[in-house]
Design a protein around this motif. Sequence first.
Motif, PDB file in Angstrom:
ATOM      1  N   LYS A 121     -28.081  40.613  25.078  1.00  0.00           N
ATOM      2  CA  LYS A 121     -27.666  40.742  23.677  1.00  0.00           C
ATOM      3  C   LYS A 121     -28.901  40.856  22.788  1.00  0.00           C
ATOM      4  CE  LYS A 121     -23.129  38.520  23.805  1.00  0.00           C
ATOM      5  NZ  LYS A 121     -22.990  38.570  25.245  1.00  0.00           N
ATOM      6  N   ASN A 122     -30.040  40.502  23.324  1.00  0.00           N
ATOM      7  CA  ASN A 122     -31.295  40.617  22.579  1.00  0.00           C
ATOM      8  C   ASN A 122     -31.905  42.011  22.685  1.00  0.00           C
ATOM      9  OD1 ASN A 122     -31.408  38.061  21.484  1.00  0.00           O
ATOM     10  ND2 ASN A 122     -32.517  37.188  23.205  1.00  0.00           N
ATOM     11  N   LEU A 123     -31.221  42.926  23.352  1.00  0.00           N
ATOM     12  CA  LEU A 123     -31.712  44.297  23.457  1.00  0.00           C
ATOM     13  C   LEU A 123     -31.140  45.142  22.322  1.00  0.00           C
ATOM     14  CD1 LEU A 123     -31.274  45.016  27.293  1.00  0.00           C
ATOM     15  CD2 LEU A 123     -33.341  44.289  26.093  1.00  0.00           C
ATOM     16  N   ALA A 124     -31.973  45.987  21.758  1.00  0.00           N
ATOM     17  CA  ALA A 124     -31.509  46.929  20.738  1.00  0.00           C
ATOM     18  C   ALA A 124     -32.159  48.277  20.998  1.00  0.00           C
ATOM     19  CB  ALA A 124     -31.847  46.444  19.337  1.00  0.00           C
ATOM     20  N   ALA A 125     -31.355  49.328  20.971  1.00  0.00           N
ATOM     21  CA  ALA A 125     -31.859  50.690  21.144  1.00  0.00           C
ATOM     22  C   ALA A 125     -31.768  51.423  19.816  1.00  0.00           C
ATOM     23  CB  ALA A 125     -31.042  51.427  22.212  1.00  0.00           C
ATOM     24  N   SER A 207     -19.008  50.452  20.975  1.00  0.00           N
ATOM     25  CA  SER A 207     -19.727  49.377  21.669  1.00  0.00           C
ATOM     26  C   SER A 207     -18.768  48.278  22.107  1.00  0.00           C
ATOM     27  CB  SER A 207     -20.804  48.783  20.750  1.00  0.00           C
ATOM     28  OG  SER A 207     -21.783  49.738  20.431  1.00  0.00           O
ATOM     29  N   LYS A 208     -17.798  47.969  21.265  1.00  0.00           N
ATOM     30  CA  LYS A 208     -16.801  46.939  21.616  1.00  0.00           C
ATOM     31  C   LYS A 208     -15.939  47.414  22.785  1.00  0.00           C
ATOM     32  CE  LYS A 208     -16.456  45.213  16.858  1.00  0.00           C
ATOM     33  NZ  LYS A 208     -15.564  45.098  15.674  1.00  0.00           N
ATOM     34  N   ILE A 209     -15.515  48.651  22.720  1.00  0.00           N
ATOM     35  CA  ILE A 209     -14.650  49.183  23.776  1.00  0.00           C
ATOM     36  C   ILE A 209     -15.367  49.198  25.121  1.00  0.00           C
ATOM     37  CG2 ILE A 209     -13.499  51.305  24.573  1.00  0.00           C
ATOM     38  CD1 ILE A 209     -12.956  51.862  21.546  1.00  0.00           C
ATOM     39  N   LEU A 210     -16.652  49.528  25.102  1.00  0.00           N
ATOM     40  CA  LEU A 210     -17.438  49.600  26.334  1.00  0.00           C
ATOM     41  C   LEU A 210     -18.087  48.267  26.695  1.00  0.00           C
ATOM     42  CD1 LEU A 210     -19.146  53.049  25.732  1.00  0.00           C
ATOM     43  CD2 LEU A 210     -17.514  52.523  27.551  1.00  0.00           C
ATOM     44  N   ALA A 211     -17.814  47.224  25.913  1.00  0.00           N
ATOM     45  CA  ALA A 211     -18.408  45.903  26.149  1.00  0.00           C
ATOM     46  C   ALA A 211     -19.917  46.014  26.283  1.00  0.00           C
ATOM     47  CB  ALA A 211     -17.798  45.248  27.391  1.00  0.00           C
ATOM     48  N   VAL A 212     -20.516  46.655  25.295  1.00  0.00           N
ATOM     49  CA  VAL A 212     -21.963  46.865  25.310  1.00  0.00           C
ATOM     50  C   VAL A 212     -22.676  45.547  25.060  1.00  0.00           C
ATOM     51  CG1 VAL A 212     -23.875  47.899  24.025  1.00  0.00           C
ATOM     52  CG2 VAL A 212     -21.913  49.287  24.685  1.00  0.00           C
ATOM     53  N   SER A 213     -23.631  45.251  25.894  1.00  0.00           N
ATOM     54  CA  SER A 213     -24.430  44.035  25.746  1.00  0.00           C
ATOM     55  C   SER A 213     -25.732  44.418  25.060  1.00  0.00           C
ATOM     56  CB  SER A 213     -24.700  43.417  27.114  1.00  0.00           C
ATOM     57  OG  SER A 213     -25.274  42.148  26.982  1.00  0.00           O
ATOM     58  N   GLY A 214     -25.801  44.160  23.782  1.00  0.00           N
ATOM     59  CA  GLY A 214     -26.932  44.603  22.984  1.00  0.00           C
ATOM     60  C   GLY A 214     -26.441  45.488  21.853  1.00  0.00           C
ATOM     61  N   PRO A 265     -30.841  50.674   7.645  1.00  0.00           N
ATOM     62  CA  PRO A 265     -31.300  49.299   7.378  1.00  0.00           C
ATOM     63  C   PRO A 265     -31.189  48.374   8.592  1.00  0.00           C
ATOM     64  CG  PRO A 265     -30.017  50.112   5.533  1.00  0.00           C
ATOM     65  CD  PRO A 265     -29.900  51.141   6.616  1.00  0.00           C
ATOM     66  N   GLU A 266     -30.112  48.520   9.367  1.00  0.00           N
ATOM     67  CA  GLU A 266     -29.952  47.668  10.548  1.00  0.00           C
ATOM     68  C   GLU A 266     -31.034  47.937  11.586  1.00  0.00           C
ATOM     69  OE1 GLU A 266     -25.854  46.835  12.106  1.00  0.00           O
ATOM     70  OE2 GLU A 266     -25.344  48.324  10.586  1.00  0.00           O
ATOM     71  N   ALA A 267     -31.458  49.199  11.684  1.00  0.00           N
ATOM     72  CA  ALA A 267     -32.526  49.536  12.628  1.00  0.00           C
ATOM     73  C   ALA A 267     -33.830  48.872  12.204  1.00  0.00           C
ATOM     74  CB  ALA A 267     -32.690  51.049  12.721  1.00  0.00           C
ATOM     75  N   VAL A 268     -34.125  48.916  10.920  1.00  0.00           N
ATOM     76  CA  VAL A 268     -35.328  48.268  10.398  1.00  0.00           C
ATOM     77  C   VAL A 268     -35.261  46.761  10.636  1.00  0.00           C
ATOM     78  CG1 VAL A 268     -36.646  47.750   8.302  1.00  0.00           C
ATOM     79  CG2 VAL A 268     -35.727  50.048   8.669  1.00  0.00           C
ATOM     80  N   SER A 269     -34.086  46.173  10.413  1.00  0.00           N
ATOM     81  CA  SER A 269     -33.910  44.737  10.616  1.00  0.00           C
ATOM     82  C   SER A 269     -34.178  44.340  12.064  1.00  0.00           C
ATOM     83  CB  SER A 269     -32.492  44.323  10.207  1.00  0.00           C
ATOM     84  OG  SER A 269     -32.254  42.957  10.477  1.00  0.00           O
TER      85      SER A 269
END
Length: 416
Positions: A121-125, A207-214, A265-269
């Motif tokens: 969950k700490n991963l972000a692309a 992301s919710k549908i695919l149960a994306v972790s991150g 903004p979310e990407a910058v965050s």
Amino acid sequence: MISKWLIGGLGIKRWILALGISVFTLGVCCGRLCREAEIDRFYYMALAAFFSLVGTVSLIKIILFVEKIIKIAQSGHIDDYFHDVKARRRPAVMPPIVMIGGGTGLSTMLRGVREYSGDSKNLAAIVTVADDGGSSGRLRGEMNILPPGDIRNCLIALSTEEPLLTKLFQYRFKDNTELGGHSFGNLFIAALTHVTGDFVKAVKESSKILAVSGKVLPSTDVALNLKAVYEDGSVVIGESQIAYNALNKKIRSIAIEPEGAEALPEAVSEIEKAKVIIIGPGSLYTSLMPNLLIGGIKDAIIKSAALKIYICNVMTQPGETDNYSAYDHLKVITSILGERSIDYIVVSDVTNASDVLLAKYRASRAEPVKIDIEKIAALGVKIVRSDLSAASDFLRHDPDKLAKCILDIVKHKMPA
């Protein structure tokens, strides 16, 4: 496939090793007992008896393991089994990691790191949105949305959902239909964009549908166009046209249009929160630079105190990086971010590729990226070098090897 049998946690390598030692020791004992009269026969007989027992137990363990694997393979869940073994070996928590790029390179890295990361969950692309070719380009033009292809691949890479659903998202319709060339996932994201009224919302719902972790985020909510200026002064606009038009030309500079595109903004965050920022792998000018040329993204990376890692490509790319060395790749990155902006560069040797595969690449004007250690070191960038390639029909990074390399850097090199 062989690499799967070498991962820790299977509980089989120890028994193979024990069997090998037992067979060797029994051979030595039998040889001594048969050829030498004046020895401590009781000692060698006891030693032989002990290792006979060890060897027998080891052989039984190996047979039981093989039987178990055969049953799992017959049930069709062999990949799930290896996934569970890797999951048991994951560290408890990983620091926040942001990966920036696009194309095949980013999704390949995400898939590997997710397998080995403790808390993914700490991963972000953060993904480029400059694609204007293929299914993504068609949907971008016809439906006025951001290109969904690279986003889709990253969602799949971080998905923890059942394989059937991920296969569905990757399903591509045959060319002899009206939907020919489109992938189901691209169409799904496009439809969801119109339902929610927003591309970023559509990605979050996917992301919710695919149960994306991150998290998977576009670098901007504006569809970008790329403009390449070559050394002869010619100009080509469009990501899909750059490589096609660049034969025998060298790119002098690359720019994005609109030039003032604002970062999401979310990407910058996510960049501001990150403890590790990874750039690449991916096409230097058409996957990485579109992100770094966005002012908000660039400024956030420069200001960040995170560990910064650049993953250099395994091969040069015709039309973009002809004859580029690892140093040349790095210089393009630092020309935007600054000379001391990168802490580590990860480079890969190519030792497992066949002559036939290399000849195939050379025929298309691609070569393994040359690693010029001294020039890189002069920039103050630390080098991590290994063979991280996977040779099949293509020469690119192996997800497992690359993930292990990255997580080793994170574990041992990251400032406390």
